[in-house]
Structures are given as structure tokens and as C-alpha cells.
Design a protein around this motif. Structure first.
Motif, mmCIF file in Angstrom:
data_model
loop_
_atom_site.group_PDB
_atom_site.id
_atom_site.type_symbol
_atom_site.label_atom_id
_atom_site.label_comp_id
_atom_site.label_asym_id
_atom_site.label_seq_id
_atom_site.Cartn_x
_atom_site.Cartn_y
_atom_site.Cartn_z
ATOM 1 N N TRP A 1 1.136 -5.635 3.329
ATOM 2 C CA TRP A 1 0.564 -6.077 4.595
ATOM 3 C C TRP A 1 1.291 -5.447 5.764
ATOM 4 C CZ3 TRP A 1 3.328 -8.912 1.204
ATOM 5 C CH2 TRP A 1 4.538 -9.406 1.638
ATOM 6 N N GLU B 1 -3.046 2.001 10.057
ATOM 7 C CA GLU B 1 -4.197 2.580 9.354
ATOM 8 C C GLU B 1 -3.802 3.787 8.509
ATOM 9 O OE1 GLU B 1 -8.640 4.268 10.342
ATOM 10 O OE2 GLU B 1 -7.596 3.012 11.799
ATOM 11 N N VAL C 1 -1.600 3.218 4.999
ATOM 12 C CA VAL C 1 -2.214 2.769 3.746
ATOM 13 C C VAL C 1 -2.555 3.958 2.856
ATOM 14 C CG1 VAL C 1 -4.212 1.589 2.751
ATOM 15 C CG2 VAL C 1 -3.105 0.641 4.759
ATOM 16 N N GLN C 2 -2.908 5.071 3.445
ATOM 17 C CA GLN C 2 -3.348 6.224 2.654
ATOM 18 C C GLN C 2 -2.231 6.790 1.785
ATOM 19 O OE1 GLN C 2 -6.614 7.002 2.597
ATOM 20 N NE2 GLN C 2 -6.072 8.278 0.880
ATOM 21 N N ARG D 1 -1.750 4.685 -1.364
ATOM 22 C CA ARG D 1 -2.973 4.851 -2.161
ATOM 23 C C ARG D 1 -2.910 6.172 -2.924
ATOM 24 N NH1 ARG D 1 -7.132 3.938 1.516
ATOM 25 N NH2 ARG D 1 -7.514 1.907 0.624
ATOM 26 N N VAL E 1 -7.225 0.443 -5.239
ATOM 27 C CA VAL E 1 -6.481 0.147 -4.018
ATOM 28 C C VAL E 1 -7.513 -0.126 -2.932
ATOM 29 C CG1 VAL E 1 -4.795 0.955 -2.340
ATOM 30 C CG2 VAL E 1 -4.621 1.695 -4.726
ATOM 31 N N ARG E 2 -7.496 -1.339 -2.412
ATOM 32 C CA ARG E 2 -8.429 -1.717 -1.350
ATOM 33 C C ARG E 2 -7.629 -2.080 -0.110
ATOM 34 N NH1 ARG E 2 -11.407 -5.757 -5.195
ATOM 35 N NH2 ARG E 2 -12.740 -4.332 -6.304
ATOM 36 N N SER E 3 -8.231 -1.830 1.050
ATOM 37 C CA SER E 3 -7.570 -2.222 2.294
ATOM 38 C C SER E 3 -8.602 -2.778 3.253
ATOM 39 C CB SER E 3 -6.837 -1.035 2.925
ATOM 40 O OG SER E 3 -7.751 -0.032 3.299
ATOM 41 N N SER E 4 -8.111 -3.619 4.164
ATOM 42 C CA SER E 4 -8.989 -4.188 5.183
ATOM 43 C C SER E 4 -8.214 -4.339 6.484
ATOM 44 C CB SER E 4 -9.541 -5.546 4.734
ATOM 45 O OG SER E 4 -8.502 -6.480 4.606
ATOM 46 N N ARG F 1 -3.251 -3.433 8.774
ATOM 47 C CA ARG F 1 -4.087 -3.432 7.587
ATOM 48 C C ARG F 1 -3.398 -4.170 6.448
ATOM 49 N NH1 ARG F 1 -8.463 -0.532 8.622
ATOM 50 N NH2 ARG F 1 -9.155 -0.346 6.485
ATOM 51 N N ALA G 1 -3.412 -4.267 2.234
ATOM 52 C CA ALA G 1 -3.821 -3.489 1.068
ATOM 53 C C ALA G 1 -3.535 -4.295 -0.191
ATOM 54 C CB ALA G 1 -3.072 -2.164 1.016
ATOM 55 N N VAL H 1 -3.567 -3.924 -4.494
ATOM 56 C CA VAL H 1 -3.600 -3.025 -5.637
ATOM 57 C C VAL H 1 -3.858 -3.866 -6.874
ATOM 58 C CG1 VAL H 1 -2.266 -1.372 -6.998
ATOM 59 C CG2 VAL H 1 -1.878 -1.547 -4.529
#
Length: 55
Positions: free
Chosen positions: A3, A7, A10-11, A14, A28-31, A38, A40, A42
Motif C-alpha cells: 500500500w 502510480e 507499482v509497475q 509487478r 498482481v492487481r492495483s487500484s 495505490r 497492490a 499479489v
């Protein structure tokens, strides 16, 4: 769960996880959260969950 990432932050994790374990093994998801941060998550991929068909 990761957390308070920016932005672009996160990449990198990932990409690292996908290289280490392969896209077929992890998701791997992020919001977007408050203030541009963001979250993320896993998780282990089960079967072909969410994989795009290979053509």
C-alpha cells in the motif's frame, strides 16, 4: 498486499514478480486510493484465471 505506492512504483514490483514467477503463476492487481496512492495485491493464479488467450 502493498500500500501507499505511487502510480509508477507499482509497475516495478509487478515486473519483478512476473519475471521471477511468470505471469502464468501470479496475479498482481492495483487500484487507486486516496491522494493518488495505490494499493497492490499479489496472489497465486489458479489455473488459467484471467489469462488472455494465446494466438
Amino acid at each position: 498486499m502493498l500500500w501507499e505506492f505511487g502510480e509508477n512504483d507499482v509497475q516495478n514490483p509487478r515486473n519483478l514478480l512476473y519475471r521471477k514467477f511468470g505471469k502464468r503463476n501470479v496475479i498482481v492487481r492495483s487500484s487507486k486510493q486516496e491522494e493518488g496512492k495505490r494499493l497492490a495485491v499479489v496472489q497465486k493464479r489458479e489455473g488459467n484465471e484471467y489469462l488472455q488467450p494465446v494466438e
